[in-house]
Write a protein that holds these residues in place. Structure first.
Motif, PDB file in Angstrom:
ATOM      1  N   LYS A   1       0.780  -1.087   0.112  1.00 56.69           N
ATOM      2  CA  LYS A   1       0.056  -0.030   0.125  1.00 56.69           C
ATOM      3  C   LYS A   1       0.786   1.127   0.007  1.00 56.69           C
ATOM      4  O   LYS A   1       0.552   2.282  -0.727  1.00 56.69           O
ATOM      5  N   LYS A   2       2.034   1.409   0.761  1.00 52.49           N
ATOM      6  CA  LYS A   2       3.083   2.243   0.974  1.00 52.49           C
ATOM      7  C   LYS A   2       3.510   2.652  -0.494  1.00 52.49           C
ATOM      8  O   LYS A   2       3.701   3.602  -1.180  1.00 52.49           O
ATOM      9  N   LEU A   3       3.866   1.404  -1.355  1.00 51.33           N
ATOM     10  CA  LEU A   3       4.444   1.590  -2.642  1.00 51.33           C
ATOM     11  C   LEU A   3       3.416   2.259  -3.437  1.00 51.33           C
ATOM     12  O   LEU A   3       3.744   3.040  -4.258  1.00 51.33           O
ATOM     13  N   ILE A   4       2.080   1.719  -3.377  1.00 49.49           N
ATOM     14  CA  ILE A   4       1.130   2.301  -4.262  1.00 49.49           C
ATOM     15  C   ILE A   4       1.123   3.784  -4.044  1.00 49.49           C
ATOM     16  O   ILE A   4       0.982   4.671  -5.041  1.00 49.49           O
ATOM     17  N   GLU A   5       0.905   4.121  -2.870  1.00 51.55           N
ATOM     18  CA  GLU A   5       0.904   5.548  -2.438  1.00 51.55           C
ATOM     19  C   GLU A   5       1.916   6.595  -3.009  1.00 51.55           C
ATOM     20  O   GLU A   5       1.701   7.638  -3.190  1.00 51.55           O
TER      21      GLU A   5
END
Length: 167
Positions: A16-20
């Motif tokens: 999710k952090k990579l996506i953000e």
């Protein structure tokens, strides 16, 4: 005992952090057999940052997909040098910001690479355009190949978190 659900939830949080941050990632996996890719793609929306992966269980598959045969001959398929070449080849193949390469032995000696195969010894590398870092870990004996894979995935995630902090 390996806590697979904890590892899975940590990968979801990380993905999710990579996506953000819009950081693309890919893998070339050998001993983990696609587990890292599976853990990343367990996150809804991961297709925004995960174009694909390569499971290269054999030496020939690694060579066909960009690992120089000279690297395997000189350092062995189980080496930081091979893991670096795998990470770079994966990153280049999918034009990703981060490539991960993983090789090693889970559970039993590999009959095709017996002289270099040490159960529980895993090599992995993380590559970006700016740098490539490699690591060697030695896992304690596990109850199953799946446990070795999940434990390796946990160790890889620890280094991935540190690696991506500077991006």
């Amino acid at each position: 005992m390996v806590d697979k659900e904890k590892i899975r939830s940590e990968y979801i949080f990380f993905t999710k952090k990579l996506i953000e941050r819009n950081i693309s990632i890919t893998t070339m996996e050998s001993c983990t057999g696609g587990l890292i890719s599976s853990l990343i793609t367990d996150t809804e929306g991961s297709s925004a940052i995960f174009a694909g992966s390569l499971v290269t269980y054999s030496n020939n598959a690694k060579i066909m997909l960009g690992v120089p045969s000279e690297t395997i001959k000189k350092y062995s398929v189980y080496s930081e040098e091979t893991a670096k070449a795998m990470a770079t080849a994966a990153r280049n193949t999918f034009n990703a910001m981060i490539g991960i390469g993983i090789t090693g032995t889970t559970g039993n000696i590999d009959p095709n690479n017996a002289e270099d195969s040490v159960p529980g010894k895993i090599y992995f590398a993380i590559s970006s355009k700016e740098k490539t870092e490699s690591f060697r870990i030695e896992l304690p004996p596990q109850n199953s190949r799946a446990d070795y894979k999940f434990l390796a995935a946990e160790k890889i995630l620890e280094k991935l978190i540190l690696f991506t902090k500077s991006m």
